[in-house]
Design an enzyme around this catalytic site. Sequence first.
Site, PDB file in Angstrom:
ATOM      1  N   CYS A 156       0.844  -1.191   0.000  1.00 33.56           N
ATOM      2  CA  CYS A 156       0.000   0.000   0.000  1.00 33.56           C
ATOM      3  C   CYS A 156       0.887   1.253   0.000  1.00 33.56           C
ATOM      4  O   CYS A 156       2.038   1.217   0.406  1.00 33.56           O
ATOM      5  CB  CYS A 156      -0.872   0.033   1.237  1.00 33.56           C
ATOM      6  N   ARG A 179       4.278   0.696  -6.651  1.00 29.53           N
ATOM      7  CA  ARG A 179       4.221  -0.278  -5.558  1.00 29.53           C
ATOM      8  C   ARG A 179       3.183  -1.362  -5.836  1.00 29.53           C
ATOM      9  O   ARG A 179       3.161  -2.373  -5.143  1.00 29.53           O
ATOM     10  CB  ARG A 179       3.862   0.447  -4.246  1.00 29.53           C
ATOM     11  N   TRP A 204      -3.171  -2.425  -1.514  1.00 29.51           N
ATOM     12  CA  TRP A 204      -2.933  -3.803  -1.933  1.00 29.51           C
ATOM     13  C   TRP A 204      -3.588  -4.650  -0.850  1.00 29.51           C
ATOM     14  O   TRP A 204      -3.157  -4.649   0.298  1.00 29.51           O
ATOM     15  CB  TRP A 204      -1.432  -4.072  -2.046  1.00 29.51           C
ATOM     16  N   GLY A 215      -0.039  -1.385   6.547  1.00 27.47           N
ATOM     17  CA  GLY A 215       0.350  -2.322   7.599  1.00 27.47           C
ATOM     18  C   GLY A 215      -0.816  -3.207   7.982  1.00 27.47           C
ATOM     19  O   GLY A 215      -1.805  -3.323   7.249  1.00 27.47           O
ATOM     20  N   LYS A 217      16.723 -19.364  -9.398  1.00 29.88           N
ATOM     21  CA  LYS A 217      16.859 -17.902  -9.472  1.00 29.88           C
ATOM     22  C   LYS A 217      17.998 -17.520 -10.392  1.00 29.88           C
ATOM     23  O   LYS A 217      17.889 -16.643 -11.231  1.00 29.88           O
ATOM     24  CB  LYS A 217      17.105 -17.383  -8.052  1.00 29.88           C
ATOM     25  N   GLU A 231      17.192 -18.344 -14.159  1.00 28.96           N
ATOM     26  CA  GLU A 231      16.182 -17.552 -14.866  1.00 28.96           C
ATOM     27  C   GLU A 231      16.623 -16.120 -15.133  1.00 28.96           C
ATOM     28  O   GLU A 231      16.215 -15.536 -16.127  1.00 28.96           O
ATOM     29  CB  GLU A 231      14.804 -17.627 -14.201  1.00 28.96           C
ATOM     30  N   LYS A 275       5.376 -13.251 -15.538  1.00 28.51           N
ATOM     31  CA  LYS A 275       5.148 -13.256 -14.095  1.00 28.51           C
ATOM     32  C   LYS A 275       4.019 -14.209 -13.727  1.00 28.51           C
ATOM     33  O   LYS A 275       4.119 -14.942 -12.762  1.00 28.51           O
ATOM     34  CB  LYS A 275       4.827 -11.832 -13.618  1.00 28.51           C
TER      35      LYS A 275
END
Length: 598
Positions: A2, A27, A70, A97, A478, A481, A593
């Site tokens: 957020c 964000r 979010w 939060g 990781k 890719e 994604k």
Amino acid sequence: MCGIAGYIGGGDSTAIVEDGLSNLEYRGYDSAGVAFVGERLTVEKQTGTIDGIDIPTNNDISQGIGHTRWSTHGEPTDANAHPHTDCTSSVAVVHNGIISNYDDLKAELGGHVFESETDTEVVPHLIEEELTAGYDFVPAVRRATDQLKGSYAIAVTHADKAKLVVARQDSPLVVGHGEEGMYIGSDVTAFAEFTQRVSYLEDGDLAVIADDDVTVYNDGQQVSRPIRQVDWDTSAAEKAGHDHYMHKEIHEQPHALRQALSGRINDLEGTVDLDIDIEGTFGDCEFVEIIACGTSYHAGLCAKRFLESHTDLAVSVNIASEYEPAHPHRATDTVALAITQSGETADTLAALRDAKAVGMRTVAVTNTVGSTVTREVDESLFIRAGPEIGVAATKTFVSQVATLTLLAVAVGQHRGTLSAGEATDLLESVQALPSAVQSILDTEAEIRETAEDHADGEAFFFIGRQLGHPVALESALKLKEISYDHAEGFPSGELKHGPLALVTPNTPVIAFLTDATDPRETLHNAKEVESRGAPVIGLSTLADADTYCAETIDIPEIGVLEPMVANVAMQLFAYHVAKLKDRNIDKPRNLAKSVTVQ
Ligand code: F6R
């Protein structure tokens, strides 16, 4: 994550808050809203993008707050979007939060009308209670925030007051000091285009912001927070100063972990509360079939270890695209546990539907409130990592494993298979993760040097035992890719059964040598590769790892979850190898994604 933006002063408040929210779009968010004070308090909010919000145009407005949300508590809906208001529509609040005691507070606020499912909405009603009891605006906010547990950055505006009040606990909040007014933001990006004179609030701070000054209190005392001149490149703003989203997300891990744990552990009783029906789901089952792909599959392998060590359940971990229900005749004794960051992966959804079709109970462990998976399962458990934009999963992996550790504790305690001592060990380890991860992030310069030393390797092999094995697989994934280098993970003991033939002086071997993963055994395997000339990089809690390791990266001792800390070191290693090779780190070739095709 957020975002918060706010302004009070003589400038064009509505445009400034709207710009602030646009600056925070990077964000990620699923809904947004604003509250402005002019002749009255006006609140506009909705799901979707900022562009859709009806920003007021009256020119009497001198202050405003805005939010990009979010979702973590409650679906992304118009009602759940921030700001939230009290019953009199005088107080508006935005919050980042998680307020972990909101259920208790809500129960105490009998008579108040709640319009959302959010944790945040208790805050304006608590403030309203204090105002009704006769307290002025600032003490009312202080008395309300004193009752909150969890993490918060909060901004409050009042229809009749020429000031904003903000408060911070475990969630960042910054104040911008401009020529024509004062700004607030969840990070500098929110207002860097207007001012780069910034003061950073600290945990426990409550700040009263007027149009030309700010007064900060902590624990009832006035305190001073220095104003710093930041040199903020607004073109890099969307990545909050990081070169890549992946780098930003690697560095967000301590915060993401705190969010995953917030309000879920009762330290006094040593128990876990996960907001899902443990009895109805796991009370009388015998089998758990984990379904996942890629990094989420690796989190599933970690979960299997915890569930099988601490419960009497038989657990299988299934690559979703290969899944077939293992016990169709025992489906009512089986829980299908889908692990999916996005909640939209087609292979995982298809496997889950197969499990449902034979009659299994279903649980999703996901990052995405309102995603397809959450609409199809009996129970959803959220990892609360915040949006992840880089294609390579980083913070969501560690948040998945932390959440699944809590699940294993909850199920083990419920089934009476986990001793108090084992529960304490697991909970202490998971609670130590955020700081341990931060300590590895603080050594990034050294890890970058290690990456520079080995970036030219022909291939990279990662070896580990027990929890070190899935983490070795994840570290290899990781690296491959984002750097496009050949990388493989193996159980350490398997090297001599074949892969050792690949080892040469030009194939770095990375060994997980943390306490609870039989490090001495893995060290012997390291010796086997060292004697064939391969450079060994040890991720170690052992004092003598350098006997066989050309380099060691010290891992803080936090018990069973130490490999997760080592994993963060390998995320940074992969990142810097890929950066040296000038790869497209956030969007590696051929990858997406969210993989919504089977
Ligand atoms: C690797 C990665 C992928 C995903 C996989 C599953 O860095 O991101 O392997 O883990 O595509 O995605 P979710 O978890 O969204 O189902």
